[in-house]
Design a protein around this motif. Structure first.
Motif, short mmCIF file in Angstrom:
data_model
loop_
_atom_site.label_atom_id
_atom_site.label_comp_id
_atom_site.label_asym_id
_atom_site.label_seq_id
_atom_site.Cartn_x
_atom_site.Cartn_y
_atom_site.Cartn_z
N LEU A 1 99.86 52.33 -23.91
CA LEU A 1 101.04 51.81 -23.23
C LEU A 1 102.32 52.46 -23.73
O LEU A 1 103.17 52.85 -22.92
CB LEU A 1 101.12 50.29 -23.38
N ARG B 1 100.90 51.47 -17.81
CA ARG B 1 101.43 50.11 -17.69
C ARG B 1 100.25 49.16 -17.52
O ARG B 1 99.18 49.56 -17.07
CB ARG B 1 102.42 49.98 -16.55
N THR B 2 100.46 47.91 -17.88
CA THR B 2 99.39 46.94 -17.77
C THR B 2 99.17 46.56 -16.31
O THR B 2 100.10 46.55 -15.51
CB THR B 2 99.68 45.67 -18.59
N THR B 3 97.92 46.27 -15.99
CA THR B 3 97.54 45.79 -14.67
C THR B 3 96.47 44.73 -14.85
O THR B 3 95.82 44.67 -15.90
CB THR B 3 96.96 46.93 -13.80
#
Length: 131
Positions: free
Chosen positions: A116, A122-124
């Motif tokens: 990250l 990016r987080t999903t």
């Protein structure tokens, strides 16, 4: 010494097997990496220094818009020198050049800062079933 990064670089099965085993903490398996990569991957990136394999990442894909990082590994004596980040950058460049629109990666929580922060993922939301 200088580390070089090669897209779809020539690799030695035994050297990659040893790097993978060391990086992921399991015994060497004798995997035929070359055949596996040729059959299932968009490409891969090899990091080398003085003829030795210093790092590796596999880029699998769906044949269209989505590429997936697998087996990102850096030799213990090359860690914390930016090798892993550069492996991912080269993989992303080549996936983009192949027409992919998305690069996915799954990772364990202790690698969160690497993927990250250092690599820009990016987080999903995602799902997983253990088979």
């Amino acid at each position: 010494m200088t580390i070089t990064y090669r897209w779809r670089g020539d690799l030695d099965n035994a050297a990659l097997d040893a790097l993978h085993a060391d990086g992921f903490g399991h015994p060497a398996t004798g995997t035929d990496w070359r055949t596996r990569l040729e059959r299932h991957s968009l490409g891969w990136v090899c990091a080398g220094e003085d003829g030795a394999l210093a790092g590796f990442v596999n880029v699998a894909w769906d044949g269209g818009d989505h590429a997936f990082l697998l087996d990102t590994v850096v030799a213990r004596d090359h860690r914390s020198r930016g090798v892993g980040t550069r492996l991912v950058e080269v993989a992303a460049e080549h996936a983009r050049a192949a027409g992919c629109e998305w690069l996915h990666v799954d990772f364990e929580d202790h690698l969160r800062a690497f993927y990250l922060d250092a690599c820009g993922f990016r987080t999903t939301a995602a799902g997983l079933i253990a088979l």
